[in-house]
Design a protein around this motif. Structure first.
Motif, PDB file in Angstrom:
ATOM      1  N   ALA A 323      35.761   0.950  63.023  1.00 44.25           N
ATOM      2  CA  ALA A 323      37.010   0.441  62.456  1.00 44.25           C
ATOM      3  C   ALA A 323      38.190   1.350  62.748  1.00 44.25           C
ATOM      4  O   ALA A 323      39.296   0.868  63.052  1.00 44.25           O
ATOM      5  CB  ALA A 323      36.851   0.238  60.950  1.00 44.25           C
ATOM      6  N   THR A 324      37.986   2.651  62.666  1.00 35.62           N
ATOM      7  CA  THR A 324      39.118   3.558  62.880  1.00 35.62           C
ATOM      8  C   THR A 324      39.466   3.686  64.361  1.00 35.62           C
ATOM      9  O   THR A 324      40.647   3.784  64.719  1.00 35.62           O
ATOM     10  CB  THR A 324      38.851   4.937  62.259  1.00 35.62           C
ATOM     11  OG1 THR A 324      37.680   5.525  62.847  1.00 35.62           O
ATOM     12  CG2 THR A 324      38.655   4.833  60.765  1.00 35.62           C
ATOM     13  N   ASP A 325      38.453   3.662  65.233  1.00 33.94           N
ATOM     14  CA  ASP A 325      38.764   3.629  66.666  1.00 33.94           C
ATOM     15  C   ASP A 325      39.481   2.324  67.022  1.00 33.94           C
ATOM     16  O   ASP A 325      40.409   2.310  67.837  1.00 33.94           O
ATOM     17  CB  ASP A 325      37.483   3.762  67.491  1.00 33.94           C
ATOM     18  CG  ASP A 325      37.007   5.208  67.620  1.00 33.94           C
ATOM     19  OD1 ASP A 325      37.701   6.116  67.116  1.00 33.94           O
ATOM     20  OD2 ASP A 325      35.935   5.432  68.212  1.00 33.94           O
ATOM     21  N   ALA A 326      39.055   1.227  66.411  1.00 31.75           N
ATOM     22  CA  ALA A 326      39.719  -0.058  66.649  1.00 31.75           C
ATOM     23  C   ALA A 326      41.170  -0.012  66.184  1.00 31.75           C
ATOM     24  O   ALA A 326      42.066  -0.507  66.869  1.00 31.75           O
ATOM     25  CB  ALA A 326      38.970  -1.182  65.942  1.00 31.75           C
ATOM     26  N   ALA A 327      41.403   0.582  65.023  1.00 27.40           N
ATOM     27  CA  ALA A 327      42.770   0.662  64.502  1.00 27.40           C
ATOM     28  C   ALA A 327      43.670   1.459  65.433  1.00 27.40           C
ATOM     29  O   ALA A 327      44.828   1.086  65.678  1.00 27.40           O
ATOM     30  CB  ALA A 327      42.768   1.292  63.110  1.00 27.40           C
ATOM     31  N   MET A 328      43.152   2.544  65.988  1.00 29.54           N
ATOM     32  CA  MET A 328      43.954   3.340  66.918  1.00 29.54           C
ATOM     33  C   MET A 328      44.286   2.532  68.167  1.00 29.54           C
ATOM     34  O   MET A 328      45.427   2.522  68.647  1.00 29.54           O
ATOM     35  CB  MET A 328      43.170   4.600  67.290  1.00 29.54           C
ATOM     36  CG  MET A 328      43.999   5.654  68.017  1.00 29.54           C
ATOM     37  SD  MET A 328      45.192   6.492  66.946  1.00 29.54           S
ATOM     38  CE  MET A 328      46.741   5.800  67.536  1.00 29.54           C
ATOM     39  N   LYS A 329      43.293   1.823  68.691  1.00 28.73           N
ATOM     40  CA  LYS A 329      43.506   1.028  69.903  1.00 28.73           C
ATOM     41  C   LYS A 329      44.439  -0.158  69.637  1.00 28.73           C
ATOM     42  O   LYS A 329      45.361  -0.426  70.418  1.00 28.73           O
ATOM     43  CB  LYS A 329      42.148   0.513  70.404  1.00 28.73           C
ATOM     44  CG  LYS A 329      42.207  -0.362  71.657  1.00 28.73           C
ATOM     45  CD  LYS A 329      42.590   0.444  72.891  1.00 28.73           C
ATOM     46  CE  LYS A 329      42.276  -0.300  74.187  1.00 28.73           C
ATOM     47  NZ  LYS A 329      42.988  -1.576  74.317  1.00 28.73           N
ATOM     48  N   VAL A 330      44.215  -0.856  68.531  1.00 27.85           N
ATOM     49  CA  VAL A 330      45.007  -2.060  68.247  1.00 27.85           C
ATOM     50  C   VAL A 330      46.463  -1.695  67.951  1.00 27.85           C
ATOM     51  O   VAL A 330      47.386  -2.380  68.416  1.00 27.85           O
ATOM     52  CB  VAL A 330      44.386  -2.848  67.077  1.00 27.85           C
ATOM     53  CG1 VAL A 330      45.332  -3.949  66.582  1.00 27.85           C
ATOM     54  CG2 VAL A 330      43.054  -3.464  67.505  1.00 27.85           C
ATOM     55  N   THR A 331      46.692  -0.646  67.198  1.00 28.90           N
ATOM     56  CA  THR A 331      48.074  -0.260  66.895  1.00 28.90           C
ATOM     57  C   THR A 331      48.793   0.230  68.147  1.00 28.90           C
ATOM     58  O   THR A 331      49.986  -0.045  68.338  1.00 28.90           O
ATOM     59  CB  THR A 331      48.133   0.821  65.800  1.00 28.90           C
ATOM     60  OG1 THR A 331      47.349   1.963  66.196  1.00 28.90           O
ATOM     61  CG2 THR A 331      47.617   0.299  64.473  1.00 28.90           C
ATOM     62  N   THR A 332      48.069   0.950  69.013  1.00 22.00           N
ATOM     63  CA  THR A 332      48.670   1.379  70.283  1.00 22.00           C
ATOM     64  C   THR A 332      49.030   0.171  71.148  1.00 22.00           C
ATOM     65  O   THR A 332      50.118   0.102  71.736  1.00 22.00           O
ATOM     66  CB  THR A 332      47.704   2.297  71.048  1.00 22.00           C
ATOM     67  OG1 THR A 332      47.382   3.435  70.240  1.00 22.00           O
ATOM     68  CG2 THR A 332      48.317   2.782  72.354  1.00 22.00           C
ATOM     69  N   ASP A 333      48.139  -0.797  71.212  1.00 18.37           N
ATOM     70  CA  ASP A 333      48.413  -2.005  71.996  1.00 18.37           C
ATOM     71  C   ASP A 333      49.551  -2.822  71.385  1.00 18.37           C
ATOM     72  O   ASP A 333      50.315  -3.478  72.109  1.00 18.37           O
ATOM     73  CB  ASP A 333      47.154  -2.860  72.102  1.00 18.37           C
ATOM     74  CG  ASP A 333      46.128  -2.263  73.058  1.00 18.37           C
ATOM     75  OD1 ASP A 333      46.491  -1.370  73.836  1.00 18.37           O
ATOM     76  OD2 ASP A 333      44.957  -2.699  73.011  1.00 18.37           O
ATOM     77  N   ALA A 334      49.670  -2.784  70.053  1.00 18.44           N
ATOM     78  CA  ALA A 334      50.774  -3.506  69.409  1.00 18.44           C
ATOM     79  C   ALA A 334      52.117  -2.930  69.835  1.00 18.44           C
ATOM     80  O   ALA A 334      53.080  -3.672  70.082  1.00 18.44           O
ATOM     81  CB  ALA A 334      50.622  -3.455  67.883  1.00 18.44           C
ATOM     82  N   VAL A 335      52.194  -1.615  69.926  1.00 18.24           N
ATOM     83  CA  VAL A 335      53.421  -0.982  70.433  1.00 18.24           C
ATOM     84  C   VAL A 335      53.700  -1.465  71.850  1.00 18.24           C
ATOM     85  O   VAL A 335      54.843  -1.777  72.210  1.00 18.24           O
ATOM     86  CB  VAL A 335      53.293   0.557  70.381  1.00 18.24           C
ATOM     87  CG1 VAL A 335      54.461   1.231  71.109  1.00 18.24           C
ATOM     88  CG2 VAL A 335      53.239   1.045  68.937  1.00 18.24           C
ATOM     89  N   GLN A 336      52.658  -1.563  72.662  1.00 20.13           N
ATOM     90  CA  GLN A 336      52.818  -2.013  74.050  1.00 20.13           C
ATOM     91  C   GLN A 336      53.328  -3.453  74.107  1.00 20.13           C
ATOM     92  O   GLN A 336      54.186  -3.784  74.931  1.00 20.13           O
ATOM     93  CB  GLN A 336      51.488  -1.905  74.792  1.00 20.13           C
ATOM     94  CG  GLN A 336      51.574  -2.109  76.285  1.00 20.13           C
ATOM     95  CD  GLN A 336      52.252  -0.940  76.992  1.00 20.13           C
ATOM     96  OE1 GLN A 336      52.323   0.159  76.451  1.00 20.13           O
ATOM     97  NE2 GLN A 336      52.774  -1.187  78.187  1.00 20.13           N
ATOM     98  N   VAL A 337      52.818  -4.314  73.237  1.00 19.00           N
ATOM     99  CA  VAL A 337      53.243  -5.716  73.221  1.00 19.00           C
ATOM    100  C   VAL A 337      54.740  -5.817  72.935  1.00 19.00           C
ATOM    101  O   VAL A 337      55.457  -6.628  73.536  1.00 19.00           O
ATOM    102  CB  VAL A 337      52.444  -6.519  72.177  1.00 19.00           C
ATOM    103  CG1 VAL A 337      53.044  -7.907  71.965  1.00 19.00           C
ATOM    104  CG2 VAL A 337      50.981  -6.649  72.607  1.00 19.00           C
ATOM    105  N   LEU A 338      55.222  -4.989  72.020  1.00 18.79           N
ATOM    106  CA  LEU A 338      56.640  -5.042  71.667  1.00 18.79           C
ATOM    107  C   LEU A 338      57.517  -4.293  72.661  1.00 18.79           C
ATOM    108  O   LEU A 338      58.755  -4.347  72.566  1.00 18.79           O
ATOM    109  CB  LEU A 338      56.868  -4.476  70.259  1.00 18.79           C
ATOM    110  CG  LEU A 338      56.792  -5.503  69.114  1.00 18.79           C
ATOM    111  CD1 LEU A 338      55.370  -6.024  68.929  1.00 18.79           C
ATOM    112  CD2 LEU A 338      57.286  -4.892  67.806  1.00 18.79           C
ATOM    113  N   GLY A 339      56.898  -3.592  73.596  1.00 23.45           N
ATOM    114  CA  GLY A 339      57.673  -2.890  74.619  1.00 23.45           C
ATOM    115  C   GLY A 339      58.566  -1.814  74.015  1.00 23.45           C
ATOM    116  O   GLY A 339      58.167  -1.073  73.126  1.00 23.45           O
ATOM    117  N   GLY A 340      59.815  -1.746  74.486  1.00 22.15           N
ATOM    118  CA  GLY A 340      60.745  -0.735  73.990  1.00 22.15           C
ATOM    119  C   GLY A 340      60.976  -0.836  72.493  1.00 22.15           C
ATOM    120  O   GLY A 340      61.119   0.178  71.800  1.00 22.15           O
TER     121      GLY A 340
END
Length: 377
Positions: A323-340
Motif C-alpha cells: 500500500a505504501t509503495d503504491a501510494a508513492m507511485k500513484v501520487t508521483t504519477d498524479a503529479v505527472q498527469v497534471l504536468g506543470g
C-alpha cells in the motif's frame, strides 16, 4: 469518488456514510490551510471522538465501537482521502490504546480505557529512540523501580502528537537484554517530561512529531501494562495492527491522488481531445487505479485474517509494503498527469506526493517489512 465497498453489515455501511459526511464537512475544507500553515486542528479530534470514530476497533464494554478491523480500516481510509495527517494521528491513537486494551488488567481498563476510546484522552506511541528505530530491542530509555514507582530517564523520538497527546504508550528498559523492555501508560503531563521542537517534516505538517525527554519522571506502579519484560511482545503485537492502519491511510491518500488526476484528465484538452482519451495517459491512469485497488485488497485480506483470529503478521507487512509503495507511485504519477500544474501548490497532488513518502518509512520501514516477509517464508 465514493468507493463501492463490500461491507459486512448494514451498520458498517451506515458508519462509512457517517464517516464520509464528517470527512467532507470537517476535514476536506480545512486540510490544505492547516498543512500550509503547519497549525494544529484544534477541536477536530474531539469531534471525531464524539462521533465514535476513535475507538471503533475496541470492545463496546469500555465504550468502543466493537467493529471488525476491516471496517475500522475502511473508516481510516476515508479519513486519509481527505486529510492524511489526521488519519495517521487517528491510527496512532488506536495503536496507543492497544497495550491497555489487550494486556491491561480489568481495573486498569475500567479506569482509563473509556476516556481513551471516547477521544477524551488522545494518545501517542512512544517506542522509537534517536538510535533505535526499527530495532526496538536496542532502546535505552530506562525505567528504574523505586519506592515511589518507576523513574523514567531517557529520550524518545518520532512521536506523532508529541506534546499534544494526553497519554503515551511508553516503552522503557527495566532490565538488560531483549527481555528487559516494559510498557507503561504514561500521562502527557508527567512532571519531568518535556518535548523538543516539532520536526520540520516534508509533509503531515498539521500534527506535530517530536522527541520526548524524560528527566527522572516518576510513574505510579499501576501505570505498568502487563508484566516487567513483556514490553517487546506488547510493542510487536501492536505494530502488526498499526501497520494495517498505515496501509489504510496510504490507500486513502492514493485514492485521493487518483481522483484528482482523473478529474483533471477529464477537463484538460490537447489536440482537440480530453487527455484522458489519449491512450498513453489513459493507460497510466489505469495502472494507478489497479495499484489503489490492489493496496485495498491486501489490507482487507490481512484485516479479515485478524478478525477471524488467524495469524496475520506476514500479511500485515505485505499490506504495509504494497500500500505504501503504491501510494508513492500513484501520487508521483498524479503529479505527472497534471504536468506543470501538478508541481505547484495550487493543486493538492504535490502535497499528496510529499505525504506519501513518510508512509514507506514509519511503522517499520519497507525494508523491515521485506525482512519480516522473508523470515515468514
Amino acid at each position: 469518488m465514493a468507493i463501492d465497498r463490500l461491507l459486512p453489515t448494514a451498520e458498517a455501511a451506515d458508519l462509512l456514510a457517517l464517516t464520509r459526511d464528517i470527512a467532507d464537512r470537517e476535514l476536506a475544507p480545512r486540510a490544505a490551510g492547516h498543512e500550509e500553515s503547519a497549525t494544529y486542528p484544534e477541536g477536530l479530534f474531539a469531534t471525531l471522538g464524539q462521533a465514535g470514530l476513535l475507538g471503533l476497533a475496541y470492545p463496546e464494554e469500555f465504550g468502543g465501537g466493537g467493529q471488525p478491523y476491516e471496517v475500522y480500516l475502511q473508516v481510516l481510509e476515508e479519513l486519509a482521502a481527505r486529510w492524511a495527517a489526521v488519519a495517521v494521528a487517528t491510527s496512532v491513537h488506536t495503536l496507543a490504546c492497544h497495550p491497555l486494551s489487550t494486556f491491561g488488567t480489568q481495573a486498569q481498563k475500567e479506569r482509563w480505557l473509556p476516556a481513551m476510546l471516547a477521544g477524551e484522552l488522545i494518545g501517542g506511541y512512544s517506542l522509537s529512540e534517536p538510535q533505535a528505530g526499527s530495532d526496538a530491542a536496542s532502546l535505552n530509555c530506562k525505567a528504574e523501580r523505586t519506592e515511589a514507582g518507576y523513574r523514567i530517564t531517557g529520550t524518545k523520538a518520532w512521536i506523532t502528537h508529541g506534546g499534544r497527546a494526553d497519554f503515551y504508550a511508553l516503552f522503557a528498559r527495566t532490565a538488560p537484554g531483549k527481555e528487559g523492555v516494559s510498557c507503561f501508560l504514561a500521562p502527557g503531563t508527567a512532571e519531568g517530561l518535556s518535548f523538543g521542537k516539532p520536526e520540520r517534516k516534508m509533509g503531515l505538517h498539521a500534527v506535530p512529531t517530536t522527541t520526548a525527554h524524560w528527566d527522572g519522571a516518576v510513574l505510579d506502579t499501576d501505570r505498568l501494562i502487563g508484566t516487567e519484560g513483556q514490553g517487546l511482545q506488547i510493542a510487536l503485537s501492536a505494530l502488526d495492527s498499526g501497520r494495517l492502519g498505515i496501509a489504510a491511510c496510504a490507500t486513502g491518500l492514493a485514492q485521493a491522488a487518483l481522483d484528482a488526476a482523473v478529474e483533471y484528465a477529464k477537463q484538460r484538452t490537447t489536440f482537440g481531445r480530453r487527455i484522458i482519451d489519449h491512450q498513453g495517459l489513459g493507460f497510466l491512469l489505469a495502472d494507478m487505479a489497479a495499484a489503489v485497488d490492489s493496496a485495498r485488497a491486501t489490507y482487507l485480506d490481512a484485516a479479515r485474517r485478524r478478525d477471524a483470529g488467524h495469524p496475520f503478521s506476514r500479511q500485515a507487512s505485505v499490506a504495509k509494503l504494497v500500500a505504501t509503495d503504491a501510494a508513492m507511485k500513484v501520487t508521483t504519477d498524479a503529479v505527472q498527469v497534471l504536468g506543470g500544474y501538478g508541481y505547484t501548490q495550487d493543486f493538492p497532488v504535490e502535497r499528496y506526493m510529499r505525504e506519501a513518502k513518510i508512509m514507506q518509512i514509519f511503522e517499520g520501514t519497507n525494508q523491515i517489512q521485506r525482512l519480516v516477509i522473508s523470515r515468514g517464508l
